[in-house]
Design a protein around this motif. Structure first.
Motif, PDB file in Angstrom:
ATOM      1  N   ASN A 146       0.820  -1.201   0.000  1.00 58.66           N
ATOM      2  CA  ASN A 146       0.000   0.000   0.000  1.00 58.66           C
ATOM      3  C   ASN A 146       0.861   1.261   0.000  1.00 58.66           C
ATOM      4  OD1 ASN A 146      -2.480   1.502   2.153  1.00 58.66           O
ATOM      5  ND2 ASN A 146      -2.504   1.361  -0.052  1.00 58.66           N
ATOM      6  N   LEU A 147       1.934   1.249   0.778  1.00 62.86           N
ATOM      7  CA  LEU A 147       2.831   2.406   0.850  1.00 62.86           C
ATOM      8  C   LEU A 147       3.550   2.618  -0.480  1.00 62.86           C
ATOM      9  CD1 LEU A 147       3.817   4.634   2.696  1.00 62.86           C
ATOM     10  CD2 LEU A 147       5.557   3.073   3.563  1.00 62.86           C
ATOM     11  N   ALA A 148       3.991   1.535  -1.112  1.00 66.32           N
ATOM     12  CA  ALA A 148       4.653   1.649  -2.416  1.00 66.32           C
ATOM     13  C   ALA A 148       3.690   2.235  -3.448  1.00 66.32           C
ATOM     14  CB  ALA A 148       5.164   0.288  -2.874  1.00 66.32           C
ATOM     15  N   GLU A 149       2.457   1.776  -3.436  1.00 65.07           N
ATOM     16  CA  GLU A 149       1.456   2.318  -4.357  1.00 65.07           C
ATOM     17  C   GLU A 149       1.268   3.817  -4.129  1.00 65.07           C
ATOM     18  OE1 GLU A 149      -3.342   1.949  -5.292  1.00 65.07           O
ATOM     19  OE2 GLU A 149      -2.455   0.688  -3.741  1.00 65.07           O
ATOM     20  N   ALA A 150       1.171   4.208  -2.867  1.00 59.76           N
ATOM     21  CA  ALA A 150       0.961   5.623  -2.550  1.00 59.76           C
ATOM     22  C   ALA A 150       2.161   6.470  -2.959  1.00 59.76           C
ATOM     23  CB  ALA A 150       0.694   5.786  -1.049  1.00 59.76           C
ATOM     24  N   LEU A 151       3.364   6.017  -2.638  1.00 58.55           N
ATOM     25  CA  LEU A 151       4.556   6.804  -2.910  1.00 58.55           C
ATOM     26  C   LEU A 151       4.870   6.899  -4.404  1.00 58.55           C
ATOM     27  CD1 LEU A 151       6.798   5.664   0.061  1.00 58.55           C
ATOM     28  CD2 LEU A 151       5.552   7.816  -0.186  1.00 58.55           C
ATOM     29  N   ARG A 152       4.418   5.944  -5.176  1.00 57.33           N
ATOM     30  CA  ARG A 152       4.612   5.996  -6.631  1.00 57.33           C
ATOM     31  C   ARG A 152       3.569   6.863  -7.322  1.00 57.33           C
ATOM     32  NH1 ARG A 152       6.114  -0.211  -6.764  1.00 57.33           N
ATOM     33  NH2 ARG A 152       8.373   0.004  -6.868  1.00 57.33           N
ATOM     34  N   SER A 153       2.526   7.168  -6.609  1.00 56.93           N
ATOM     35  CA  SER A 153       1.456   7.982  -7.169  1.00 56.93           C
ATOM     36  C   SER A 153       1.916   9.425  -7.311  1.00 56.93           C
ATOM     37  CB  SER A 153       0.233   7.911  -6.239  1.00 56.93           C
ATOM     38  OG  SER A 153      -0.710   8.876  -6.587  1.00 56.93           O
ATOM     39  N   SER A 154       1.362  10.117  -8.293  1.00 53.36           N
ATOM     40  CA  SER A 154       1.677  11.539  -8.450  1.00 53.36           C
ATOM     41  C   SER A 154       1.074  12.360  -7.306  1.00 53.36           C
ATOM     42  CB  SER A 154       1.172  12.052  -9.797  1.00 53.36           C
ATOM     43  OG  SER A 154      -0.230  11.877  -9.876  1.00 53.36           O
ATOM     44  N   SER A 155       0.088  11.788  -6.639  1.00 53.51           N
ATOM     45  CA  SER A 155      -0.545  12.445  -5.491  1.00 53.51           C
ATOM     46  C   SER A 155      -0.767  11.403  -4.396  1.00 53.51           C
ATOM     47  CB  SER A 155      -1.868  13.073  -5.928  1.00 53.51           C
ATOM     48  OG  SER A 155      -2.514  13.662  -4.830  1.00 53.51           O
ATOM     49  N   PRO A 156       0.261  11.116  -3.585  1.00 58.02           N
ATOM     50  CA  PRO A 156       0.151  10.057  -2.573  1.00 58.02           C
ATOM     51  C   PRO A 156      -1.030  10.213  -1.624  1.00 58.02           C
ATOM     52  CG  PRO A 156       2.415  10.820  -2.735  1.00 58.02           C
ATOM     53  CD  PRO A 156       1.578  11.743  -3.573  1.00 58.02           C
ATOM     54  N   GLU A 157      -1.387  11.451  -1.306  1.00 57.68           N
ATOM     55  CA  GLU A 157      -2.470  11.676  -0.346  1.00 57.68           C
ATOM     56  C   GLU A 157      -3.827  11.217  -0.874  1.00 57.68           C
ATOM     57  OE1 GLU A 157      -0.334  14.222  -1.203  1.00 57.68           O
ATOM     58  OE2 GLU A 157       0.894  14.263   0.612  1.00 57.68           O
ATOM     59  N   THR A 158      -3.970  11.112  -2.194  1.00 57.32           N
ATOM     60  CA  THR A 158      -5.253  10.702  -2.762  1.00 57.32           C
ATOM     61  C   THR A 158      -5.338   9.192  -2.978  1.00 57.32           C
ATOM     62  OG1 THR A 158      -4.503  11.042  -5.042  1.00 57.32           O
ATOM     63  CG2 THR A 158      -5.538  12.919  -3.921  1.00 57.32           C
ATOM     64  N   THR A 159      -4.265   8.471  -2.697  1.00 54.75           N
ATOM     65  CA  THR A 159      -4.275   7.012  -2.845  1.00 54.75           C
ATOM     66  C   THR A 159      -5.309   6.414  -1.899  1.00 54.75           C
ATOM     67  OG1 THR A 159      -1.938   6.985  -3.431  1.00 54.75           O
ATOM     68  CG2 THR A 159      -2.882   4.907  -2.670  1.00 54.75           C
ATOM     69  N   ILE A 160      -6.115   5.520  -2.427  1.00 56.80           N
ATOM     70  CA  ILE A 160      -7.135   4.855  -1.617  1.00 56.80           C
ATOM     71  C   ILE A 160      -6.471   3.714  -0.856  1.00 56.80           C
ATOM     72  CG2 ILE A 160      -9.319   3.594  -1.640  1.00 56.80           C
ATOM     73  CD1 ILE A 160      -9.553   6.537  -2.533  1.00 56.80           C
ATOM     74  N   SER A 161      -6.667   3.711   0.447  1.00 49.46           N
ATOM     75  CA  SER A 161      -6.105   2.668   1.292  1.00 49.46           C
ATOM     76  C   SER A 161      -7.225   1.860   1.944  1.00 49.46           C
ATOM     77  CB  SER A 161      -5.216   3.272   2.384  1.00 49.46           C
ATOM     78  OG  SER A 161      -4.686   2.256   3.209  1.00 49.46           O
ATOM     79  N   HIS A 162      -7.014   0.565   1.999  1.00 47.21           N
ATOM     80  CA  HIS A 162      -7.946  -0.346   2.663  1.00 47.21           C
ATOM     81  C   HIS A 162      -7.304  -0.961   3.906  1.00 47.21           C
ATOM     82  CE1 HIS A 162     -10.796  -0.519  -0.789  1.00 47.21           C
ATOM     83  NE2 HIS A 162      -9.712  -0.206  -1.463  1.00 47.21           N
TER      84      HIS A 162
END
Length: 179
Positions: free
Chosen positions: A114-130
Motif C-alpha cells: 500500500n505504501l509503495a502504491e501511494a509513494l509511486r502515485s503523483s498524489s500520494p495523499e489521494t491514494t485509496i487505502s484499505h
C-alpha cells in the motif's frame, strides 16, 4: 470471496463492553497471517495524516525496537527503508524479502504494498487505502461510547464543534495514541 464486495463479522460483547468476533479463525484479532490478508471493503484516501500513519504503522509492525522510537523516528525508519519497501511490494518472494524480518511479516508486506502504491502515485495523499492502521488508545469501548455521548452534550455548553472537541480530547495526557 475474492469477487464479493465485502463481508461482516458478527461480534459478541462481554460484560465490559469489549467486542469479540464470533468467527474463531479468520478475524481481525487473529494471527499475523489473518490480519495481513484482511482489509476494509471500503477504502479511504490517505490524506496527509494517513500517509504519515501508514509509515508509523509499518515501523510498528517491523518492531525490533523500532516500534519504541518517537513517531518522527518511526517515520524516518520507513523513509530510510524505501528501497526495501519497494522491493518487498514488487517482488515479495523473489526479492530481498525484507518484510520477512518484521515481527508481523504478513501485515508488514500488506503495508509495503500500500505504501509503495501511494509513494509511486503523483498524489500520494489521494491514494485509496484499505489497510487497517492500529492506534493505541486507553479508552475501553465503553469509555468510547460514553465519550461520544458527553462530546455531544459538551459541545453545546462550550460552543465548539464536535471535531474541535475531539481535537482537544486527542491532546489530553491520557491519550497515548497520539503525539
Amino acid at each position: 470471496m475474492k469477487d464479493e464486495e465485502g463481508f461482516y463479522y458478527p461480534h459478541n460483547l462481554d460484560f465490559r463492553g469489549r467486542a469479540y468476533p464470533m468467527h474463531p479463525y479468520l478475524n481481525h484479532l487473529g494471527s499475523d497471517l489473518c490480519r495481513g490478508v484482511l482489509e476494509f471493503a471500503e477504502g479511504r484516501p490517505l490524506g496527509k495524516s494517513g500517509l504519515r500513519w501508514l509509515k508509523i504503522h509499518l515501523a510498528n509492525l517491523y518492531a525490533g525496537g523500532v516500534d519504541k522510537l518517537s513517531y518522527d523516528g518511526r517515520i524516518a525508519f520507513a523513509e530510510n527503508h524505501l528501497e526495501e519497501i519497494f522491493d518487498s511490494a514488487d517482488r515479495p518472494l523473489e526479492g530481498k524479502r525484507w518484510w520477512l524480518g518484521a515481527e508481523d511479516p504478513f501485515q508488514c508486506l500488506a503495508v509495503c504494498m500500500n505504501l509503495a502504491e501511494a509513494l509511486r502515485s503523483s498524489s500520494p495523499e489521494t491514494t485509496i487505502s484499505h489497510i487497517p492502521v492500529h492506534q493505541v488508545y486507553i479508552f475501553s469501548s465503553s469509555d468510547h461510547f460514553l465519550s461520544q455521548f458527553f462530546v455531544e452534550k459538551l459541545k453545546d455548553l462550550i460552543c465548539l464543534s464536535v471535531a474541535q472537541v475531539f481535537d482537544i480530547l486527542e491532546r489530553m495526557p491520557w491519550n497515548i495514541g497520539t503525539e
